[in-house]
Design a protein around this motif. Structure first.
Motif, PDB file in Angstrom:
ATOM      1  N   VAL A 186       0.855  -1.192   0.000  1.00 13.96           N
ATOM      2  CA  VAL A 186       0.000   0.000   0.000  1.00 13.96           C
ATOM      3  C   VAL A 186       0.892   1.244   0.000  1.00 13.96           C
ATOM      4  CG1 VAL A 186      -1.790   1.269   1.254  1.00 13.96           C
ATOM      5  CG2 VAL A 186      -1.830  -1.233   1.229  1.00 13.96           C
ATOM      6  N   ALA A 187       0.600   2.154  -0.920  1.00  8.31           N
ATOM      7  CA  ALA A 187       1.342   3.418  -1.003  1.00  8.31           C
ATOM      8  C   ALA A 187       0.348   4.541  -1.284  1.00  8.31           C
ATOM      9  CB  ALA A 187       2.376   3.337  -2.129  1.00  8.31           C
ATOM     10  N   THR A 188       0.777   5.759  -1.016  1.00  9.36           N
ATOM     11  CA  THR A 188      -0.117   6.893  -1.287  1.00  9.36           C
ATOM     12  C   THR A 188       0.254   7.577  -2.601  1.00  9.36           C
ATOM     13  OG1 THR A 188       1.294   8.402  -0.038  1.00  9.36           O
ATOM     14  CG2 THR A 188      -0.506   7.356   1.167  1.00  9.36           C
ATOM     15  N   THR A 196      -1.433   0.781  -8.995  1.00 15.41           N
ATOM     16  CA  THR A 196      -2.578   1.515  -8.413  1.00 15.41           C
ATOM     17  C   THR A 196      -3.762   0.561  -8.215  1.00 15.41           C
ATOM     18  OG1 THR A 196      -3.401   2.206 -10.574  1.00 15.41           O
ATOM     19  CG2 THR A 196      -1.953   3.748  -9.442  1.00 15.41           C
ATOM     20  N   ILE A 215      -3.162  -1.609  -5.188  1.00 14.33           N
ATOM     21  CA  ILE A 215      -3.402  -0.921  -3.907  1.00 14.33           C
ATOM     22  C   ILE A 215      -4.902  -0.902  -3.598  1.00 14.33           C
ATOM     23  CG2 ILE A 215      -3.285   1.345  -2.747  1.00 14.33           C
ATOM     24  CD1 ILE A 215      -0.574   1.718  -4.314  1.00 14.33           C
ATOM     25  N   ILE A 216      -5.696  -0.634  -4.613  1.00 15.85           N
ATOM     26  CA  ILE A 216      -7.160  -0.617  -4.421  1.00 15.85           C
ATOM     27  C   ILE A 216      -7.633  -2.019  -3.990  1.00 15.85           C
ATOM     28  CG2 ILE A 216      -9.398  -0.320  -5.617  1.00 15.85           C
ATOM     29  CD1 ILE A 216      -7.926   1.861  -7.345  1.00 15.85           C
ATOM     30  N   ILE A 250      -6.823  -2.697  -0.335  1.00 15.37           N
ATOM     31  CA  ILE A 250      -7.757  -1.996   0.553  1.00 15.37           C
ATOM     32  C   ILE A 250      -9.093  -2.752   0.628  1.00 15.37           C
ATOM     33  CG2 ILE A 250      -9.117   0.142   0.794  1.00 15.37           C
ATOM     34  CD1 ILE A 250      -6.575   1.623  -0.331  1.00 15.37           C
ATOM     35  N   LYS A 251      -9.574  -3.187  -0.523  1.00 17.37           N
ATOM     36  CA  LYS A 251     -10.865  -3.902  -0.552  1.00 17.37           C
ATOM     37  C   LYS A 251     -10.808  -5.209   0.247  1.00 17.37           C
ATOM     38  CE  LYS A 251     -12.815  -1.988  -4.792  1.00 17.37           C
ATOM     39  NZ  LYS A 251     -13.186  -0.757  -4.116  1.00 17.37           N
ATOM     40  N   LEU A 280      -9.228  -5.796   2.916  1.00 19.65           N
ATOM     41  CA  LEU A 280      -9.114  -5.593   4.377  1.00 19.65           C
ATOM     42  C   LEU A 280     -10.280  -6.223   5.131  1.00 19.65           C
ATOM     43  CD1 LEU A 280      -7.919  -1.889   4.847  1.00 19.65           C
ATOM     44  CD2 LEU A 280      -6.857  -3.888   5.874  1.00 19.65           C
ATOM     45  N   VAL A 304      -8.253   5.678   4.325  1.00 22.06           N
ATOM     46  CA  VAL A 304      -8.101   4.600   3.342  1.00 22.06           C
ATOM     47  C   VAL A 304      -8.908   4.908   2.065  1.00 22.06           C
ATOM     48  CG1 VAL A 304      -9.847   2.805   3.792  1.00 22.06           C
ATOM     49  CG2 VAL A 304      -7.500   2.170   3.625  1.00 22.06           C
ATOM     50  N   ILE A 340      -6.900   7.368   0.018  1.00 24.86           N
ATOM     51  CA  ILE A 340      -5.837   6.685  -0.746  1.00 24.86           C
ATOM     52  C   ILE A 340      -6.460   5.993  -1.968  1.00 24.86           C
ATOM     53  CG2 ILE A 340      -4.115   4.833  -0.685  1.00 24.86           C
ATOM     54  CD1 ILE A 340      -3.738   5.460   2.320  1.00 24.86           C
ATOM     55  N   GLU A 341      -7.568   5.302  -1.743  1.00 30.72           N
ATOM     56  CA  GLU A 341      -8.268   4.580  -2.819  1.00 30.72           C
ATOM     57  C   GLU A 341      -8.660   5.558  -3.933  1.00 30.72           C
ATOM     58  OE1 GLU A 341     -11.462   2.401  -1.050  1.00 30.72           O
ATOM     59  OE2 GLU A 341     -11.770   1.176  -2.822  1.00 30.72           O
ATOM     60  N   SER A 400      -7.382   8.525  -4.589  1.00 31.11           N
ATOM     61  CA  SER A 400      -6.256   9.099  -5.325  1.00 31.11           C
ATOM     62  C   SER A 400      -5.644   8.059  -6.267  1.00 31.11           C
ATOM     63  CB  SER A 400      -5.213   9.691  -4.379  1.00 31.11           C
ATOM     64  OG  SER A 400      -4.815   8.752  -3.438  1.00 31.11           O
ATOM     65  N   MET A 401      -5.697   6.780  -5.889  1.00 26.26           N
ATOM     66  CA  MET A 401      -5.186   5.729  -6.784  1.00 26.26           C
ATOM     67  C   MET A 401      -6.027   5.652  -8.068  1.00 26.26           C
ATOM     68  SD  MET A 401      -2.478   4.402  -5.724  1.00 26.26           S
ATOM     69  CE  MET A 401      -1.826   5.631  -4.617  1.00 26.26           C
ATOM     70  N   GLY A 451      -0.643  11.055  -7.026  1.00 22.70           N
ATOM     71  CA  GLY A 451      -1.095  10.595  -5.713  1.00 22.70           C
ATOM     72  C   GLY A 451      -0.896  11.677  -4.671  1.00 22.70           C
ATOM     73  N   ILE A 452      -0.883  11.250  -3.413  1.00 18.77           N
ATOM     74  CA  ILE A 452      -0.792  12.235  -2.335  1.00 18.77           C
ATOM     75  C   ILE A 452       0.312  11.858  -1.347  1.00 18.77           C
ATOM     76  CG2 ILE A 452      -3.236  12.905  -2.426  1.00 18.77           C
ATOM     77  CD1 ILE A 452      -3.617  11.005   0.051  1.00 18.77           C
ATOM     78  N   GLU A 453       0.659  12.818  -0.532  1.00 15.76           N
ATOM     79  CA  GLU A 453       1.491  12.549   0.642  1.00 15.76           C
ATOM     80  C   GLU A 453       0.656  12.976   1.833  1.00 15.76           C
ATOM     81  OE1 GLU A 453       4.557  11.368   1.497  1.00 15.76           O
ATOM     82  OE2 GLU A 453       4.926  10.636  -0.525  1.00 15.76           O
TER      83      GLU A 453
END
Lengths: 212, 141
Positions: free
Chosen positions: A89-91, A116, A119-120, A123-124, A126, B63, B66-67, B69-70, B81-83
């Motif tokens: 997971v990254a931002t 990307t 990462i989605i 999250i799903k 989780l 979360v 983040i989702e 922005s992805m 994306g973001i910080e």
């Protein structure tokens, strides 16, 4: 809030009907924390085969990888796991970062796009975990928002967590810093690559299972 | 056959002149639901603004941010994306009474004694955090 209640109800329901001993164990963390290395180490120890490929380039795992029927035994007790290795997971994702590892522009853009989506997916997923191992690279600053966000979400969903400080074989490793950053969690230090301290890890894993 | 030209949104290329820091009081988002909060934050991020938010987002909102922005990476040109980093206003040495008082206040009015810094990754190269500070390293382009 609705999501949390729904998840709680699902966990109660699943708890009543699920096959005894089958535990969905997720591996979460930032890219390159060593999630796949640890999943591979467990699979090698108990099945004699790998789960996925590892690389120095971030976001090597871009899809959820699952290994079913991984049976671990300790003190005569057998527990069946379904190991779920998730993409890091990254931002932020910048395709130019992949070009530094030698990828051509188009391949780097494709990898970024897949990352990307990965990462989605992480999250799903989780909501579907019974227990989670959060991998933290002990050679870098543990106060990353990704670690905090993952742990916060697992706590909100009431999912048992074991924090694993990886890469203890490296000089820069600082497990005390990881423990200091997350004092409310059990932290075990390992080297997934070399297999250092895996006995303690398995001991903690069996303790974690009791909380499920 | 005419080839359909794909239209992508663009965000303005950041320059030193464009750097804007937006202070957002908790009252600006307190009445919003999770979607409204994320919309508000993403709206400012896409304008290349660094947000200093009074308070913090809930884990589920973080979360979702983040989702969200992805989903935008690759669809909005220049967006990477973001910080994000948050600082809690918690004091380890506070008394039991103070702790209970703060927890009740948190339930009633939200967690306002924290600060969250959120910035677009194209502007903020790196955000480092320890328990007492957040440091931003800005991208030079």
């Amino acid at each position: 809030m609705i999501k949390i209640i729904r998840n709680f109800a699902r966990r109660i329901f699943a708890g009543v009907f699920k096959k005894k001993g089958e535990i969905k164990l997720g591996f979460y963390g930032s890219p390159n924390a060593g999630k796949t290395s640890l999943a591979n180490r467990i699979c090698q120890d108990w099945l004699g085969e790998d789960l996925g490929s590892v690389s120095r380039m971030p976001h090597e795992t871009r899809e959820i990888q699952i290994k079913e029927k991984v049976i671990l035994e300790r003190d005569g007790k057998k527990i069946e796991f379904k190991l779920i290795d998730t993409p890091g997971v990254a931002t932020r994702i910048d395709f130019e970062d992949f070009m530094k590892f030698g990828l051509k522009r188009k391949a780097a853009q494709e990898r970024a796009k897949e990352a990307t989506q990965g990462i989605i997916a992480s999250i799903k997923w989780l909501d579907d975990m019974d227990a989670v191992i959060v991998l933290i690279d002990s050679t870098i600053n543990p106060y990353s928002q990704v670690n905090i966000t993952i742990l916060g979400n697992l706590a909100a969903r009431n999912i048992p967590v074991l924090v694993v400080a990886n890469k203890i074989d490296l000089k820069k490793s600082d497990i005390k810093k990881v423990r200091g950053a997350f004092p409310e969690y059990d932290v075990v230090g390992i080297s997934a690559k070399n297999g250092d301290n895996m006995e303690e890890f398995y001991e903690e894993l069996f303790k974690l299972v009791k909380k499920v | 056959m005419v080839k359909k030209k794909s239209v992508k949104r663009r965000i303005k290329k950041p320059s030193k002149k464009d750097l804007t820091i937006h202070f957002m009081p908790y009252s600006a988002i307190s009445h919003e639901d999770a979607i409204g909060r994320i919309k508000k934050i993403m709206g400012l991020i896409l304008k290349n603004k660094i947000i200093i938010l009074q308070g913090k987002l809930k884990p589920d909102e973080e979360v979702r941010l983040i989702e969200n922005s992805m989903t935008l990476i690759g669809n909005i040109q220049g967006f990477q994306g973001i910080e994000i980093a948050g600082l809690n206003g918690e004091n380890e040495n506070r008394s039991l009474f103070e702790g209970v008082r703060r927890n009740i206040a948190k339930i009633l009015i939200g967690e306002q004694d924290a600060i969250t810094v959120i910035g677009p990754a194209s502007v903020v190269k790196e955000m480092t955090k320890d328990p007492k500070k957040v440091e931003l390293m800005l991208a030079r382009k």
